[in-house]
Design an enzyme around this catalytic site. Structure first.
Site, short mmCIF file in Angstrom:
data_model
loop_
_atom_site.label_atom_id
_atom_site.label_comp_id
_atom_site.label_asym_id
_atom_site.label_seq_id
_atom_site.Cartn_x
_atom_site.Cartn_y
_atom_site.Cartn_z
N GLY A 17 -2.71 -2.47 -4.17
CA GLY A 17 -1.77 -1.94 -3.20
C GLY A 17 -2.43 -0.84 -2.38
N CYS A 18 -1.82 -0.52 -1.24
CA CYS A 18 -2.42 0.49 -0.35
C CYS A 18 -2.37 1.88 -0.97
CB CYS A 18 -1.73 0.47 1.00
SG CYS A 18 0.08 0.58 0.96
N TYR A 19 -1.19 2.32 -1.42
CA TYR A 19 -1.10 3.64 -2.06
C TYR A 19 -1.96 3.71 -3.33
CZ TYR A 19 2.98 4.87 0.87
OH TYR A 19 3.83 5.16 1.91
#
Length: 304
Positions: A119-121
């Site tokens: 995921g990005c975060y």
């Protein structure tokens, strides 16, 4: 492979799928697509998977699980799979697609039949935390609090439409029930034993992201300084093309890496107050999504 590798993107019309498709134009691969009118037809998707060497899933979680089950019906003819959803990121049967995670991670991705794109975060949070935990300077049970801001393109269709149609809010916190779906992924892959607190937010800009983590240095192992933390990160990521450990700056703009597939890590500190701030800056659609997928595709198909 004697032939040019064939890739099928299931969900190629979505934000991540479009980003991957655009990046694949630079690679010696063949993209196998199906008639848009049949994109939800199980038979058409099954045939596309059977024709592919690699299936890239850019789907919601439940749809990804269904796609993996569909691929399993092909037996030995099933393609390798790279999944961009949250569905398998903590599944022990899948390899986590963060090539810089450990020294052996890129090879694990290269040989795995099933890889989960991060995921990005979590890319920012895990990228900062895991090397420090593994080095023993950040206790695994440290009460980690993660703050992050992303461009609105990371918030899904409804958020994108709100910002592009009505202007949207300048800034908003969300996930305030502290049950964001990225927390289990961060918890596991950062090698933490205590569940972190994670507070995401969105700004009125399309792309870009900053993840920041404050630390009390006196609660770390030994008399650690911000320079020590920087050194650990710099050693871990030495020689990496996509992750750079840089000197602190007085201000950081979240939009600075929009369009880039790199991530920048920094350690900001106050020696007088014995405090530090870890920061990761990346593009939520680059290293946080499609750019990371391209890294994994190159590894899985032996194109690096």
């Amino acid at each position: 492979m004697a032939h040019q590798p064939i890739i099928f993107i299931d969900g190629e019309a979505g934000t991540t799928g479009l980003g991957i498709r655009e990046r694949l134009a630079a690679l010696p691969v063949t993209l196998h697509s199906i008639d848009p009118a049949r994109r939800k037809d199980p038979a058409a998707r099954r045939d596309a998977m059977q024709a592919a060497d690699l299936a890239v899933l850019c789907l919601p979680d439940d749809a990804s699980r269904e796609a993996v089950a569909l691929a399993a019906t092909l037996g030995d003819a099933a393609p390798r799979i790279l999944d961009a959803s949250t569905a398998f990121r903590t599944d022990p049967g899948w390899v986590y697609g963060f090539p810089e995670l450990e020294a052996e991670q890129a090879n694990a991705i290269a040989t795995a039949p099933r890889v989960s794109n991060p995921g990005c975060y979590p890319t920012g949070a895990v990228g900062l935390l895991r090397p420090l935990v593994r080095a023993g300077v950040l206790p695994a049970d440290y009460p980690v609090c993660i703050n992050a801001v992303s461009g609105y393109s990371g918030g899904g269709r409804s958020m994108i439409e709100a910002h592009e149609r009505d202007g949207g809010p300048a800034f908003e916190l969300y996930g305030l029930a502290l049950e964001h779906k990225h927390v289990p992924e961060i918890h596991k892959h950062a090698a933490l034993t205590r569940r972190p607190v994670f507070v995401p937010s969105a700004g009125h800009f399309a792309q870009g992201m900053i993840v920041s983590i404050p630390l009390h240095l006196d609660d770390l192992a030994g008399h650690v300084t911000a320079e020590d933390l920087h050194a650990v990160l710099a050693t871990h990521y030495a020689g990496q093309d996509h992750v750079r450990v840089l000197s602190p700056e007085p201000t950081l703009s979240a939009e600075a890496l929009a369009g880039s597939d790199r991530m920048e890590l920094r350690v900001h500190g106050s020696p007088r107050n014995r405090q530090a701030l870890l920061s990761a800056r990346l593009d939520n659609l680059g290293k946080g999504a499609s750019g990371a997928a391209l890294q994994n595709i190159r590894l899985m198909l032996g194109l690096d």
